[in-house]
Design an enzyme around this catalytic site. Structure first.
Site, PDB file in Angstrom:
ATOM      1  CE  LYS A 315      -4.028  -2.102   2.206  1.00 45.45           C
ATOM      2  NZ  LYS A 315      -4.989  -2.035   3.339  1.00 45.45           N
ATOM      3  N   GLY A 391      -5.093  -0.201  17.708  1.00 48.21           N
ATOM      4  CA  GLY A 391      -3.986  -0.406  16.790  1.00 48.21           C
ATOM      5  C   GLY A 391      -3.567   0.906  16.161  1.00 48.21           C
ATOM      6  NE  ARG A 415      -1.028  -6.026  22.588  1.00 45.66           N
ATOM      7  CZ  ARG A 415      -0.861  -7.315  22.287  1.00 45.66           C
ATOM      8  NH1 ARG A 415       0.325  -7.764  21.946  1.00 45.66           N
ATOM      9  NH2 ARG A 415      -1.901  -8.133  22.318  1.00 45.66           N
ATOM     10  CE1 TYR A 497     -11.618 -11.435   3.767  1.00 43.95           C
ATOM     11  CE2 TYR A 497     -11.005  -9.137   4.069  1.00 43.95           C
ATOM     12  CZ  TYR A 497     -10.875 -10.328   3.387  1.00 43.95           C
ATOM     13  OH  TYR A 497     -10.009 -10.435   2.337  1.00 43.95           O
ATOM     14  N   GLY A 518     -15.991  -7.577   9.641  1.00 43.47           N
ATOM     15  CA  GLY A 518     -15.009  -7.042   8.705  1.00 43.47           C
ATOM     16  C   GLY A 518     -15.452  -7.030   7.263  1.00 43.47           C
TER      17      GLY A 518
END
Length: 557
Positions: A315, A391, A415, A497, A518
């Site tokens: 991407k 995330g 995290r 998904y 998803g």
């Protein structure tokens, strides 16, 4: 017309004939009987019995057939005497007794044909009547360094009716060379790439006047690596609808062979009456591979490559490629705002006024508006709504851009605080552009349950089948309980998904929370891609049904 042939590795005559009937019923035009496990070249009565079996097989075949006794040197099983092998083909080619019928073709390796004058004479005798010769060359290791010289030698032979070239592709670019060989062919030619990079050559054979393409009855029956099944070729890729003007699309990623995008987009093309096909396009992860492959596909004068989806790990590579090309100034490249803000894109649109030269390019991030649209459908509006993203990777960046554009307040939980902070800093400008209440902040990883978010979106691979932690959820049971019991009961959305019901969604459902799976986002972003490529509204219900059937099929036995 390109013929569809089902190869059958013959161990039993009766089983092979049953497979030939199944191939006929599935829509094949002919079968190839690979007899190199049935025929050993034995002498005496054993050899005579082997010959009788082969004659019965050919004479009772429900479809026209090719007979091939492939040598071990080119990927087959025959390691007997060449004279006996060629004598059998001669006997088949001159079959004319009661109940005997010759094969439509016999396949002989070019190396065998050229080995001696006696072998050449026997092969020529085998093709004097109803049987024609396919002169073939195979390399299961890669592209032969002397490929063009060997092709020229094959073309110089007068007897063969068909020339066949097959070798293991090193990349998608090897398919393009085979397409060029087909374009230059002066007689019928088969040109196929083997292995994971070779599907393009098999599906697009009709576009480039390939004489035959091969497909197996079932995955385990493939006689060459990368061979699709008849069902995949005819039903998934709409092989019979492919012609010289068919536009080519696909999904670039690595790995990409299990993508459900081909099923969705090919169903959409069929419903819209579009002369187009969509294929998995594996490109290794390095930018150099991406750049070389995408550039070659765009520039190929007969491929009619008109766009693609782009998934991991490419991407960011698409954005880099677009910026480099835009900097060179050869053609106009338009990059949408979501791509500029997130630094990642999942869609390439190529405009071609005429077959051949590409005229316009568009780079889009359809995941950004798709993610926001899923939440708008459930919440009514995103203006003034707080959405927590779990995330801080590429998926989170794309969705955050869409949410900010819709006026949402975005809180990033991760995290690693530093990564979340970088995402927030990078998208601060997009938050300002969203106006109103749009803003983006970092949330404390331990305070998700008290964040009073109207929605929580999993942007990590946790819970994904085949991922690093398929049984894990980004939320603990305690966090989910506190979120469920808060003043604001959040909608829980997953971007994973596969499977449809992830551990996160199972927990949320048990807590009585509304969920969005998803596939809802996948279908919306695919619809936006389809509309960008075709200029037509996507058949959303069809997309959703096909996507869910594809994912559910992977859950089956």
């Amino acid at each position: 017309m390109t013929l569809l042939c089902v190869p059958i590795m013959v161990e039993s005559v009766d089983a092979a004939l049953a497979d030939a009937r199944a191939a006929r019923d599935a829509g094949a035009d002919l079968v190839e009987f690979r007899i190199d496990q049935l025929f050993s070249g034995a002498a005496g009565k054993a050899g005579e019995e082997e010959e009788r079996r082969v004659l019965r097989l050919v004479s009772t075949s429900p479809l026209p057939c090719i007979v091939t006794c492939r040598a071990m040197s080119e990927g087959g099983h025959y390691d007997g005497d060449d004279e006996r092998r060629v004598s059998l083909l001669e006997r088949l080619g001159t079959a004319s007794g009661a109940g005997e019928h010759p094969p439509r073709y016999v396949d002989v390796e070019a190396a065998t044909y050229a080995r001696s004058a006696n072998l050449r004479m026997k092969v020529d005798l085998a093709v004097k009547r109803e049987t024609s010769l396919i002169l073939s060359m195979h390399d299961f290791n890669g592209r032969p360094p002397d490929l063009l010289r060997r092709v020229a030698q094959m073309r110089a032979e007068a007897t063969p009716a068909v020339l066949k070239i097959a070798y293991r592709a090193r990349s998608l670019r090897d398919n393009l060379e085979l397409f060029d060989l087909l374009a230059e062919a002066e007689r019928p030619m088969i040109a196929l790439a083997m292995g994971p990079f070779g599907l393009l050559s098999r599906v697009l054979a009709p576009k480039f006047r390939g004489f035959i393409t091969f497909a197996s009855l079932r995955p385990q029956a493939a006689t060459a690596p990368g061979q699709p099944t008849v069902h995949e070729l005819l039903d998934l890729y709409r092989f019979r609808a492919i012609g010289a003007r068919t536009r080519v699309y696909g999904v670039i990623g690595y790995p990409v062979e299990h993508s459900i995008s081909p099923a969705v987009h090919n169903a959409g093309f069929e419903a819209a009456g579009a002369d187009a096909v969509y294929l998995p396009l594996p490109v290794p992860p390095e930018y150099e591979h991406f750049k070389a492959t995408l550039g070659a596909m765009i520039d190929h004068p007969r491929l009619d490559f008109c766009g693609c989806s782009v998934t991991l790990p490419h991407k960011e590579h698409l954005v880099r490629f677009a910026r480099e090309e835009a900097g060179a100034g050869a053609q106009p490249w338009e990059i949408d705002e979501a791509t500029r803000a997130s630094g990642a894109a999942n869609t390439l649109v190529i405009g071609r006024d005429e077959p051949g030269r590409a005229e316009r390019f568009g780079v889009l991030n359809t995941a950004a508006p798709a993610g926001a649209a899923c939440l708008v459908e459930e919440l009514g509006t995103l203006a003034g709504r707080r959405v927590g993203l779990l995330g801080a990777g590429g998926v989170a960046r794309s969705i955050a851009c869409g949410l900010l554009s819709a006026g949402a307040e975005v809180v990033v939980f991760n995290r690693t605080a530093g990564r979340a902070e970088r995402l927030v800093q990078d998208l601060a400008g997009a938050a300002g552009a969203g106006g109103g209440t749009a803003r983006i902040t970092v949330g404390g990883a331990g305070a998700i349950g008290e964040a009073a978010c109207h929605a929580l979106v999993n942007c990590t691979p946790l819970g994904m089948r085949g991922g690093p932690a398929p049984k894990d959820s980004p939320l603990t049971i305690d966090q989910m309980a506190r979120a469920a019991g808060g003043a604001v009961r959040p909608v829980i959305m997953d971007t994973v998904y596969n499977p449809l019901r992830t551990p996160l969604l199972e927990q949320a459902g048990s807590a009585g929370l509304k969920t969005i799976d998803g596939l809802a986002m996948f279908v919306r972003q695919a619809a936006l891609q389809f509309e960008a490529w075709t200029g037509k509204a996507a058949p959303m219900s069809l997309f959703d049904r096909v996507a869910r059937e594809a994912v559910s099929g992977e859950d089956g036995p």
